[in-house]
Design an enzyme around this catalytic site. Sequence first.
Site, PDB file in Angstrom:
ATOM      1  N   GLU A   1       0.653  -1.048   0.386  1.00  0.00           N
ATOM      2  CA  GLU A   1       0.076  -0.051   0.107  1.00  0.00           C
ATOM      3  C   GLU A   1       1.024   0.785   0.005  1.00  0.00           C
ATOM      4  O   GLU A   1       1.844   1.074   0.516  1.00  0.00           O
ATOM      5  CB  GLU A   1      -0.867   0.094   1.075  1.00  0.00           C
ATOM      6  CG  GLU A   1      -0.673   0.324   2.529  1.00  0.00           C
ATOM      7  CD  GLU A   1      -1.529   0.165   3.645  1.00  0.00           C
ATOM      8  OE1 GLU A   1      -2.738  -0.602   3.552  1.00  0.00           O
ATOM      9  OE2 GLU A   1      -1.125  -0.164   4.926  1.00  0.00           O
TER      10      GLU A   1
ATOM     11  N   HIS B   1      -3.798   2.904   8.407  1.00  0.00           N
ATOM     12  CA  HIS B   1      -2.967   2.112   8.520  1.00  0.00           C
ATOM     13  C   HIS B   1      -2.418   3.804   9.011  1.00  0.00           C
ATOM     14  O   HIS B   1      -2.252   4.510   8.197  1.00  0.00           O
ATOM     15  CB  HIS B   1      -2.046   1.584   7.900  1.00  0.00           C
ATOM     16  CG  HIS B   1      -2.880  -0.001   7.764  1.00  0.00           C
ATOM     17  ND1 HIS B   1      -2.677  -0.877   6.537  1.00  0.00           N
ATOM     18  CD2 HIS B   1      -4.104  -0.674   8.445  1.00  0.00           C
ATOM     19  CE1 HIS B   1      -3.300  -2.098   7.045  1.00  0.00           C
ATOM     20  NE2 HIS B   1      -3.964  -1.869   7.291  1.00  0.00           N
TER      21      HIS B   1
END
Lengths: 300, 395
Positions: A216, A254
Amino acid sequence: MSILVTEKTRVITQGITGKTGLFHSQKSREYAKECQPDVDVFVGGVTPGKGGQEVDGFPVFNSVAEAVEKAGANTSMVFVPPPFCGDAIIECIDAGIELIVAITEGIPTLDMVRVEAYLKGSKSRLIGPNCPGIITPGIAKIGIMPGYIHKPGGVGLISKSGTLTYEAAWQLGNLGLGQSTAVGIGGDPIIGTTFIDLLELFENDPGTDAIMMIGEIGGNAEVLAAEYIKEHVTKPVAGFIAGQTAPPGKRMGHAGAIISGGSGTAAEKMEALEAAGVVVAKSPADMGKAMQEAIARRNG
Amino acid sequence: MKIHEYQAKQLLKAAGVTVPEGIVAKTPDEAAAAFEQLGGSLAVVKSQIHAGGRGKGRFKEYPDQPGVVLVRSAAEARENAERMLGSTLVTIQTGEEGKQVNTLLIEEGLDIASELYLGVIVDRAAGGVVAMMSSEGGTEIEKVAHETPEKILTAPVKAGYGLQAAQARRLAYQLGLDANALASAQAFLPKLVQFFIDNDCTQVEINPLVVTGDGQFVALDAKVGFDDNALFRHKNFLELRDLTEEDESEVRASDTGLSYVKLDGNIGCLVNGAGLAMSTMDLIKHHGGEPANFLDVGGGANVEQVTEAFRIILADANVKAVLVNIFGGIMKCDVIVEALLAAYDQVGFTVPLVVRLEGTNVEKAREMLAASGKDIIPATDLTDAAKKVVGSISA
């Protein structure tokens, strides 16, 4: 064959007397029992001050060292709340636990800096924190992923994300591509086991024929992984990077998923992976297909 | 969590780090009084907003007024403060909408010999704290890092030891500082790194760090961010939070245990898991749509959370359709659908709702959706979901 989780794995849960810790210990024990009916893979739990008790058949120990000595644990699944989790991991390292799987989300970053320092030169490997855990389908799972979506097979799966890993495993399974081992490494700024560590393990694992890595935005771990793949990985690799449309400077769930200063974008990671010969899925719907294509390219 | 420059400087000063003399002003009168109190012939009036680029920023209401300005009299301080307070400052980091300035910091002018850059961060690759310095102080440090990375000097901090005086000396020599400044570097740099560690910072950026004519290090600016996960051991920081700097719906979401980020598109998204939520945004874009938000309901979504999530998504007037994408793992799909249906009734949907479900108990969940009689468009997989939600707008 598989990596890290094998027939020899014996697990204790740190934080087993908490609701989440107990629930996932039960689910993981059920899965292991289906896979290995004659073996107790989950051998107990640790909660300081509650040693000598028993919860749902799990003996509780006061310390990890005691669990190692009395129950033969070599692996720990950690559900300890964030303020105390760094210390719980250090306790594992101190007790010589080989594999530490930290599920806990929200550990202060500087606590993880301390953990990193303890890990260096130790014989322990940490997976996570803030991750779904690790599963070797057909052997055992240590974590919170649903076992049934992971079919046994030859793909080594590495991912920063939780539900996106499930999505990938699901797509792979639908195409007949099971996994040798699937590992969620977590999306925090400081993690124990990196893409590169696992690429090396999967490359050397005879039970793994191909590798899928899901990254990511944020940081440069995927770019470093791409360099490693180019130099050292001979098996076919497919990839996906989440956050192609994420705006700079915004944290996307996150702690690590934040683009800053023009680096860590999905575009530069995808480019680096493609330059290393990785088949990169543009759409998250095509992760399974990308793996299929990478394998077909190698065979064709 | 971010704090204002004036708050950061108060904390730094308490930790023994040298900062300029400064006074906070919330009215033009206070700004004028601050100038008098500082007693110099020169002062700097600085807008207090979280975004950077203030010096080059201009106000919407006063296009010639910079966000940071030098003044030479109390009257001048007052005049500038009148224009700045209550006005909207637009900088390279605020976006077009800008930020309203409610507070000013009035600081003494300094005899500046040179401007340096100093940043302390956690380096992921090294797994530890690292101090970075550059002789190229000023506003364009990102450019320096990108174009001439060799001009960024680094010193890794060994866990548990802090920055050593030897490292501070090495940096000072590499920066070409003279003997006068060397002593100041040895005192200043380790203190600043210790501040970072003691307070669980995510970043401390001093840009510029000035060296005065007599060789003193002074933090002319200070950008400090704290690790949200460590606030439990720094409860006093919570009162430094400025809610006017945060997006209202993002604050509302975090109070409910949701992770939400507002974007500019028109397709609202409700997803479980951060990675899948980001991927869902990518998926929508891939099929020609524009996501209106990032929203992660987390692993254990209940009726209250899903209801609040829908309310937050629909409060955005741009939203023309909503996509729910759930991969039920331990969280079973039928439980999610139960929450979805209850929330659907409570919220009152007026835009198309596309639902894609996969995972544990998905069959049962799909039956529940179909049997509900509600105007919900089911999708079979990710691509189908994206096509349907994008199509529902263009149709």
